[in-house]
Design a protein around this motif. Structure first.
Motif, PDB file in Angstrom:
ATOM      1  N   LEU A   1      -2.395  -4.125   5.774  1.00  0.00           N
ATOM      2  CA  LEU A   1      -1.329  -3.401   6.474  1.00  0.00           C
ATOM      3  C   LEU A   1      -1.839  -2.125   7.136  1.00  0.00           C
ATOM      4  N   ALA A   2      -2.753  -1.438   6.478  1.00  0.00           N
ATOM      5  CA  ALA A   2      -3.222  -0.137   6.963  1.00  0.00           C
ATOM      6  C   ALA A   2      -4.401  -0.232   7.920  1.00  0.00           C
TER       7      ALA A   2
ATOM      8  N   LEU B   1      -3.771  -6.452   0.168  1.00  0.00           N
ATOM      9  CA  LEU B   1      -2.649  -6.616   1.105  1.00  0.00           C
ATOM     10  C   LEU B   1      -2.305  -5.291   1.776  1.00  0.00           C
ATOM     11  N   ASN B   2      -2.314  -4.205   0.992  1.00  0.00           N
ATOM     12  CA  ASN B   2      -2.070  -2.880   1.574  1.00  0.00           C
ATOM     13  C   ASN B   2      -3.146  -2.517   2.577  1.00  0.00           C
TER      14      ASN B   2
ATOM     15  N   VAL C   1       3.933  -7.399  -0.282  1.00  0.00           N
ATOM     16  CA  VAL C   1       3.211  -6.360  -1.020  1.00  0.00           C
ATOM     17  C   VAL C   1       4.072  -5.889  -2.190  1.00  0.00           C
ATOM     18  N   GLY C   2       5.334  -5.599  -1.911  1.00  0.00           N
ATOM     19  CA  GLY C   2       6.238  -5.150  -2.969  1.00  0.00           C
ATOM     20  C   GLY C   2       6.470  -6.215  -4.027  1.00  0.00           C
TER      21      GLY C   2
ATOM     22  N   VAL D   1      -2.718  -6.616  -4.442  1.00  0.00           N
ATOM     23  CA  VAL D   1      -1.816  -5.663  -3.775  1.00  0.00           C
ATOM     24  C   VAL D   1      -2.621  -4.663  -2.949  1.00  0.00           C
ATOM     25  N   LEU D   2      -3.739  -4.176  -3.479  1.00  0.00           N
ATOM     26  CA  LEU D   2      -4.595  -3.250  -2.720  1.00  0.00           C
ATOM     27  C   LEU D   2      -5.146  -3.925  -1.470  1.00  0.00           C
TER      28      LEU D   2
ATOM     29  N   ASP E   1      -3.078  -6.200  -9.146  1.00  0.00           N
ATOM     30  CA  ASP E   1      -3.281  -4.892  -8.503  1.00  0.00           C
ATOM     31  C   ASP E   1      -4.347  -4.984  -7.414  1.00  0.00           C
TER      32      ASP E   1
ATOM     33  N   ALA F   1       3.390  -6.654  -6.236  1.00  0.00           N
ATOM     34  CA  ALA F   1       3.222  -5.523  -7.148  1.00  0.00           C
ATOM     35  C   ALA F   1       4.156  -5.645  -8.348  1.00  0.00           C
TER      36      ALA F   1
ATOM     37  N   GLU G   1       5.021  -6.741   4.392  1.00  0.00           N
ATOM     38  CA  GLU G   1       5.503  -5.600   3.625  1.00  0.00           C
ATOM     39  C   GLU G   1       6.295  -6.057   2.402  1.00  0.00           C
TER      40      GLU G   1
END
Length: 150
Positions: free
Chosen positions: A83-84, A79-80, A47-48, A76-77, A73, A51, A44
């Motif tokens: 996470l999801a 990595l997100n 990711v921040g 980051v997508l 970007d 970004a 987490e």
């Protein structure tokens, strides 16, 4: 840190060469900045940091030149997405990875067992690297280590 980032980028199917991968270099600088603040480099937090890189220059080049915004970007997508993803939900569930608790929390050390035999090779690497990253962060905050450094 290298193993953690190689494992993380391996889960994303990305190039993880510590010398030539611009994604690796960006994430490594982000981890260094996170550690410098005494924090743990969780997914987490990365990711921040990816970004909005927490540094203006990467030693010899501006942060934007290490990994241009468009590519950053995309990272980051990805990595997100990690996470999801339901496929990685097991990494986020269960008992938190608390090194102090695993080592007995001040009481005599106890035995902690991690079973990773059921995971794929990239997942195993990521789990072991994450554990080592948490141990490193725990050591950096350890009062006993600070006393030895004086």
């Amino acid at each position: 840190m290298t193993a953690y980032l190689v494992g993380l980028l391996g889960l994303l199917g990305r190039d993880a060469d510590p010398v030539s991968s611009r994604e690796f270099i960006l994430l490594a600088r982000c981890v260094e900045e996170i550690w410098a603040k005494g924090e743990t480099a969780t997914l987490e937090a990365l990711v921040g940091a990816a970004a909005q890189p927490p540094f203006r220059r990467d030693r010899s080049a501006p942060a934007r030149d290490v990994l241009p915004k468009r590519e950053r970007d995309g990272l980051v997508l990805a990595l997100n997405g990690l996470l999801a993803s339901p496929a990685t939900a097991a990494f986020r569930g269960g008992v938190p990875l608390d090194i102090d608790a695993l080592l007995g929390g001040g009481a005599p050390a106890k035995l902690s067992i991690f079973s990773i035999a059921h995971l794929s090779d990239p997942e195993r690497l990521f789990v072991v690297a994450t554990l080592l990253s948490r141990v490193r962060s725990w050591l950096a905050r350890s009062p006993a280590r600070r006393r030895c450094a004086r």
